[in-house]
Design a protein around this motif. Structure first.
Motif, mmCIF file in Angstrom:
data_model
loop_
_atom_site.group_PDB
_atom_site.id
_atom_site.type_symbol
_atom_site.label_atom_id
_atom_site.label_comp_id
_atom_site.label_asym_id
_atom_site.label_seq_id
_atom_site.Cartn_x
_atom_site.Cartn_y
_atom_site.Cartn_z
ATOM 1 N N ASP A 193 33.717 20.304 60.309
ATOM 2 C CA ASP A 193 34.437 20.912 59.175
ATOM 3 C C ASP A 193 34.743 22.390 59.424
ATOM 4 O O ASP A 193 35.735 22.920 58.914
ATOM 5 N N ARG B 252 38.207 23.658 60.698
ATOM 6 C CA ARG B 252 39.306 23.938 59.759
ATOM 7 C C ARG B 252 39.270 25.375 59.238
ATOM 8 O O ARG B 252 40.255 25.894 58.751
ATOM 9 N N THR C 73 41.228 29.708 61.032
ATOM 10 C CA THR C 73 42.672 29.875 60.834
ATOM 11 C C THR C 73 43.287 30.810 61.883
ATOM 12 O O THR C 73 44.362 30.555 62.391
#
Ligand code: HEM
Length: 487
Positions: free
Chosen positions: A344, A347, A350
């Motif tokens: 997770d 993600r 960025t």
């Protein structure tokens, strides 16, 4: 011979040479113009160069000199900016396509255009399937892109990357960086290709063979003993034998009701016993071709892009710092300081994902996509004969100053503002033959960058080396010292 006659002789010789040269440079174009002069065809204007060689040499010259646009400019200046030109590349009459909207049409075609690798590469990594087989093979291997499969392999990827980088940092001697990253990406990818139940010796042998195939792809196609291409063809044969043996073993195991603990590509391909597709069962030969193609495609670009991302960051300390801060924030947010990287958390990267996009954009500045026409093909008002090649040029899309301001500059922050419209960013191509490994590739590079940014730095020993196959580059791979505040 008096002076007058001698002068006449030289003038005649010069005119003769000039005429011969002019004819030689046009004869290929005339041949194809006559051959396809029927009203049935309508082929764009262009220039087909010398017989046999066509424009291949000038194409290579422009890319080797790092100025591929000079090749395009030649066509655009002489034949207009329509974006489609006839040419002769890789031994075949070719349609060069340079406009994004036409490139999109070429790439999206599923019925009439086949993979268009040059013949010398087809012998190494070619896959020939009928359109039906192609759809079927893509369907069988579609889980490779899935969130489920990637999260299932995530722990393995994470562990392999962290321990391997740690190992590189303990080596005092400089390491061949690209080669080492190949090895790392290979370790990860092979698990996905053939599963967990393979031993180290087997991996080592596979790595030697596939490295020889890759080296052949990056060198001149001279099939004589001692040349990389000759060695690559031999290695391709050995690889084929290894994969066939694996297929036989897996079939036996399946008969005995044994299944592999985790999904992998070879088992996906062998599961092609679905009654709906009875006529379309892939032959062993096709499965071997698919496995060789995946082996070639599945790790080399990951290694190359990771190395390039690391070097770009090295040259741009402010982006390096920003990317590092992002990773430190991710670590700080963890509930336990012992917890490792999680699926997770990818993600949350960025900025690193922008670094990856920017690396892919710049690194694919010489990319072309190739297709062969399997039948007469209509496009943009033209009718292209069967057997011609399409040569879709991506570099001017990725270097388009209207989309990417100062396109040659490495600037991950440009991705803050770019509106990603279809067709403006094609590192993995698009359409039915696009890369099935894009998600896996981005995942792997993110994991590599995560550990690299937090713990390591490279020092290039030979900074002038291009670090692009077949060239390698030496680096000292160093662990960052931990300061008193633990950072
Ligand atoms: C940064 C890494 C990667 C890049 C830049 C990349 C890029 C590409 C590109 C441009 C194509 C050609 C598409 C075309 O001709 O239209 C391709 C094909 C392919 N890639 Fe990747 N790729 C990467 C990683 C991977 C990985 C990790 C896998 C493994 C799952 C993979 C498997 C393949 C296969 C099997 C093909 C052939 C598809 C076909 O012909 O149907 N690639 N890739």
């Amino acid at each position: 011979m008096d002076f007058y006659n001698l002068a006449l002789f030289f003038i005649a010789l010069v005119i003769g040479i000039f005429t011969f040269y002019a004819i030689l440079m046009r004869i290929n174009g005339w041949y194809y113009a006559i051959k396809f002069c029927s009203k049935k065809y309508n082929i764009p204007l262009g220039y087909m160069g010398l017989p046999y060689f066509g424009n291949t040499l000038s194409y290579f010259k422009s890319t080797i000199c790092g100025d591929p646009n000079s090749f395009l400019d030649f066509f655009a200046t002489r034949f207009g900016t329509g974006g489609m030109y006839r040419a002769y590349i890789f031994g075949k009459p070719t349609i060069m396509v340079t406009k994004p909207e036409i490139i999109r049409k070429v790439l999206m075609d599923e019925e009439y255009l086949e993979r268009g690798l040059p013949n010398y590469m087809k012998k190494l990594i070619g896959l020939t399937t009928s359109i039906e087989e192609d759809k079927y093979f893509r369907r069988l291997t579609s889980p490779v892109k899935s969130h489920g499969l990637l999260s299932d392999y995530f722990d393995y990827i994470d562990k392999t990357v962290s321990t391997t980088l740690e190992k590189y940092a303990t080596t005092e001697e400089p390491i061949e960086f690209l080669h080492k990253m190949h090895r790392l990406a290979f370790e990860v990818f092979m698990r996905l290709l053939i599963g967990d139940e393979v031993n180290q010796e087997f991996f080592d042998q596979m790595f030697v063979e596939i490295t020889a195939v890759i080296s052949a792809v990056h060198n001149l196609p001279i099939n004589l003993p001692g040349f990389p291409y000759h060695k690559g063809l031999k290695a391709r044969k050995v690889l084929g034998g290894i994969f066939q043996k694996l297929i036989d073993e897996r079939r036996e195991a399946m008969k005995d009701g044994k299944s592999m603990p985790r999904a992998n590509i070879i088992d996906m391909l062998l599961s092609n016993t679905n009654q709906d597709y009875e006529d379309n069962i892939l032959s062993d030969k096709k499965i071997v071709e698919i496995l060789v193609l995946f082996s070639f495609a599945g790790f080399e670009p990951v290694a190359l892009m990771s190395v390039k991302a690391i070097f770009h960051l090295q040259k741009h300390p402010h982006f390096l710092e920003k990317a590092k801060e992002e990773q430190e924030e991710i670590v700080k947010r963890r509930a336990s300081s012992n917890a490792g990287l999680s699926f997770d958390e990818i993600r949350q990267m960025t900025f690193v994902s922008k670094v990856i996009n920017e690396t892919l954009r710049i690194a694919t500045d010489q990319t072309v996509f190739l297709r062969d026409t399997s039948t007469t093909f209509n496009i943009n008002g033209y009718t292209i004969p069967k057997g011609w090649k399409f040569f879709a040029v991506v570099w001017n899309i990725h270097m388009n100053p209207d989309v990417y301001v100062q396109p040659k500059e490495f600037n991950p922050s440009r991705w803050d503002d770019i509106e990603t419209k279809p067709g403006i960013f094609l590192p993995f191509s698009m359409g039915p033959k696009s890369c099935p490994g894009s998600n896996l590739a981005k995942l792997q590079i993110s994991v590599i960058l995560h550990y690299y940014l937090l713990h390591y730095r490279v020092e290039q020993i030979n900074p002038e080396a291009r670090c692009y196959p077949p060239e390698n580059c030496l680096v000292k791979f160093k662990k960052l010292s931990i300061s008193s505040d633990g950072n």
